[in-house]
Design an enzyme around this catalytic site. Structure first.
Site, mmCIF file in Angstrom:
data_model
loop_
_atom_site.group_PDB
_atom_site.id
_atom_site.type_symbol
_atom_site.label_atom_id
_atom_site.label_comp_id
_atom_site.label_asym_id
_atom_site.label_seq_id
_atom_site.Cartn_x
_atom_site.Cartn_y
_atom_site.Cartn_z
ATOM 1 N N SER A 402 0.823 -1.114 -0.139
ATOM 2 C CA SER A 402 -0.159 -0.167 -0.209
ATOM 3 C C SER A 402 0.720 1.342 -0.093
ATOM 4 O O SER A 402 1.731 1.390 -1.194
ATOM 5 C CB SER A 402 -0.596 0.298 1.386
ATOM 6 N N ASP A 454 -9.255 -4.574 -6.162
ATOM 7 C CA ASP A 454 -8.562 -3.868 -5.474
ATOM 8 C C ASP A 454 -8.376 -2.032 -5.976
ATOM 9 O O ASP A 454 -7.814 -2.074 -6.867
ATOM 10 C CB ASP A 454 -6.553 -4.033 -5.484
#
Length: 626
Positions: A402, A454
């Site tokens: 991330s 995602d």
């Protein structure tokens, strides 16, 4: 039921309090019922039937004044020590507490949600330069934009009041406010409008997928050399994802091991390991160290440095010796705090001072600042020198998930000149990270991994503007009341169904039925949005503030095979891996797994699954791939 128990000292006051409170609540219930009835009329962009809504809202707001006064009187009477039945007194105490909770939550909600500008920017920003009458109109627009940024900055400071006020934090507040005002101040929508639009977009997206022919799917075929090393890179990704997960410390470990995690690392939380802490940098790691050892399978002596220092633009990281792969691994932690969120949201473009032959060296400001902090710690504090003095033959590998993936990619670019053999594995990195030139440059030494739908690898300011335009378009064409959209959307998200059950577009003739349009379609589509405009004639912010940015390196996309359903266990899902082009992530997809696919534990299970499936399929017939 309890009237007879109020015959006591002070009972008359409490009885009066309850009677007036019931009258107030009756008036409030009637007002809220009227609000609910009126709000069900019309459509999102046709508020004509709801023209009385503002009066009802102001009536409800005015009722908070007597509620506040009466709650204060009730608190004073209770504090005076009334000697009545305990059950009655406790019940009145409960009503006083609940009244104050409702009042406080309403004040906070109004402060966060209420727009004092009243959507004044939307008509100006959508009209374009032809509607600006000279210098005065331009000044008015700039003043409205500055006011919008100030409103957002006040909200952000209020929500993040507990994280300090150093220089970096103040800059992050300003950058985040600028981003929010840019993205949201040129529309006239409320949160429930956005929720309804997302529900419509999801159904529209599924409808397109269901009707799409196989030959219509656009695919960017990878080069043969890329396909040849896919298995090797997947194995590396599965191995190094353990380090990226370990950087999160004990919260992720206990989340992944809910029944045994606390038992396994509980001893490390209380154990005093002074010499070991000195070895890894002096931080009081407590439970973090135990979880890192359990996740990576390494010994404490294999760690060169572990830091959980966390501030705006300053991320936790660890440096370890990976003897299995003969690598010095630097793992950067992803988003886990308000400080990290502010780093994520400092999304304007920043030019990097890099010693590489790349023309446009620019990147996401907040993440580049975080990468520069880790770079200074590694180089200036001698952490990398210490690691290479122990294992000079090892190669340097940088990993992260991330936010940590974005910082790891930029850190690898910064270290590329002094460590030409550096490799980076970026798990679920943000899309809005690198300029086009740096994206091409990074392909030779960075591999990114994206799971399913995602949202983060598809998230950038440019893509957010595209999502906003699509959302506004589907809202403008919707002919159903908002409550029906939201109810059907909730049912569809939970249980599925046919996306065709809810029409999303009006026929051309139906537009004349709008009795009082909220905004014209041209205004809704915000053609002059400051973040998206590519014209130098735009009267708004310079379009170079948020240019298109790209994800790092080559991209491995893990796609789920078939549909596991909305409630199936993720461990039962099967995935296939392929090299993908960045253009396949140029649009935000709406779906039930757009957030869960970003979770590091789910990504770890998906990597385990796909590597195991590919290893078991070595003897598969030609043409069968996972």
């Amino acid at each position: 039921m309890h009237r007879g128990k109020l015959d006591c000292a002070g009972g008359v006051l409490l009885s009066s309090y309850l009677i007036v409170l019931m009258v107030l609540l009756a008036v409030v219930i009637c007002t809220v019922s009227a609000i609910v009835h009126v709000s069900m009329k019309g459509t999102i962009c046709n508020p004509g039937p709801r023209k009385s809504m503002s009066k009802l809202l102001y009536i409800r707001l005015a009722l908070f004044l007597p509620e506040m006064v009466w709650a204060s009187l009730g608190a004073a009477w209770i504090a005076s020590g009334v000697q009545c039945d305990k059950t009655v007194v406790n019940g009145i105490i409960a009503t006083v507490i609940v009244s104050w909770i409702i009042i406080a939550s309403t004040v906070v909600t109004i402060f966060i949600v209420f727009d004092p500008l009243g959507g004044k920017i939307a008509p100006h920003s959508s009209a374009g330069p032809n509607h600006l009458d000279g210098h005065e109109s331009s000044q008015l627009l700039n003043g409205l934009k500055t006011a919008a940024a100030s409103v957002w900055e006040a909200r952000i400071k209020f929500l993040c009041c507990c994280i300090g006020k150093d220089d970096h934090t103040r800059v992050a507040f300003s950058s985040t406010a600028e981003l929010f005002s840019t993205c949201f101040s040129d529309t006239d929508l409320v949160p429930s409008d956005i929720a309804a639009g997302l529900a419509l977009l999801h159904q529209q997206q599924d409808n397109i997928r269901n009707n799409q022919e196989p030959h219509e799917v656009i695919s960017h075929s990878p080069e043969p050399s890329q396909e040849a090393d896919l298995d090797a890179e997947l194995e590396n990704c599965r191995h190094y994802m353990q380090f990226a997960a370990a950087a999160y410390g004990w919260p992720l470990y206990i989340y992944r091991n809910q029944f045994t995690g606390l038992w396994k690392i509980g001893g490390d939380c209380c154990r005093n390991r002074t010499t070991e802490y000195d070895l890894v940098g002096g931080d009081r790691l407590s439970c973090h160290f135990g979880s890192i050892l359990q996740t990576t399978g390494l010994q404490y002596r294999d760690f060169i440095h572990i830091s959980f220092h966390d501030k705006v633009y300053e991320l936790p990281f660890l440096v370890a010796l990976d003897h299995r792969k003969e690598a010095i691994v630097v793992a950067v932690r992803g988003t886990m705090s308000l400080q990290d969120i502010l780093t994520d949201l400092s999304a304007e473009n920043e030019t990097l001072n890099l010693e590489c032959e790349v023309q446009d060296c620019s990147a996401h400001k907040g993440i580049s600042q975080a990468a520069r902090y880790v770079y200074r710690r590694l180089v200036n504090d001698g952490i990398l020198s210490q690691a290479f003095s122990i294992a000079p033959e090892y190669r340097l590998v940088i990993v992260g998930h991330s936010l940590g993936a974005g910082a790891a990619a930029l850190l690898a670019i910064m270290l590329r000149q002094s460590h030409p053999q550096v490799r980076c594995y970026a798990f679920s990195p943000p899309r809005g990270l690198l300029s086009k030139s740096l994206y091409e440059y990074s392909k030779s030494f960075i591999v990114s991994v994206v799971l399913g739908d995602d949202v983060i690898p598809r998230l950038s300011v440019t893509n957010l503007e595209d999502l906003k335009r699509r959302l506004l378009r589907v809202i403008a064409h919707c002919n159903k009341p908002k409550y029906k959209i939201l109810l059907h959307g909730c049912w569809y998200e939970l249980f599925g169904g046919d996306p065709d059950n809810l029409p999303t577009e009006l026929d051309g003739g139906d537009r004349g039925d709008l009795t009082q349009p909220l905004l014209a379609e041209q205004s809704l589509l915000t053609h002059w949005s400051p973040a998206y405009s590519c014209s130098s004639d735009s009267p708004l912010e310079s379009p170079t503030k948020y240019p298109p940015l790209y994800p790092p390196g080559r991209i491995i996309h893990l796609e789920e095979e078939g549909t596991s359903g909305r409630f199936c266990c993720c461990s039962a899902a099967h995935y296939r891996a392929k090299w993908s082009h960045e253009s396949e992530f140029s649009r935000i997809l709406i779906g039930p797994k757009m957030l869960t696919d970003h979770m590091p534990d789910i990504l770890m299970r998906a990597l385990d699954s796909v590597v195991s499936d590919r290893a078991a399929c070595i003897s598969c017939p030609a043409g069968v791939h996972y």
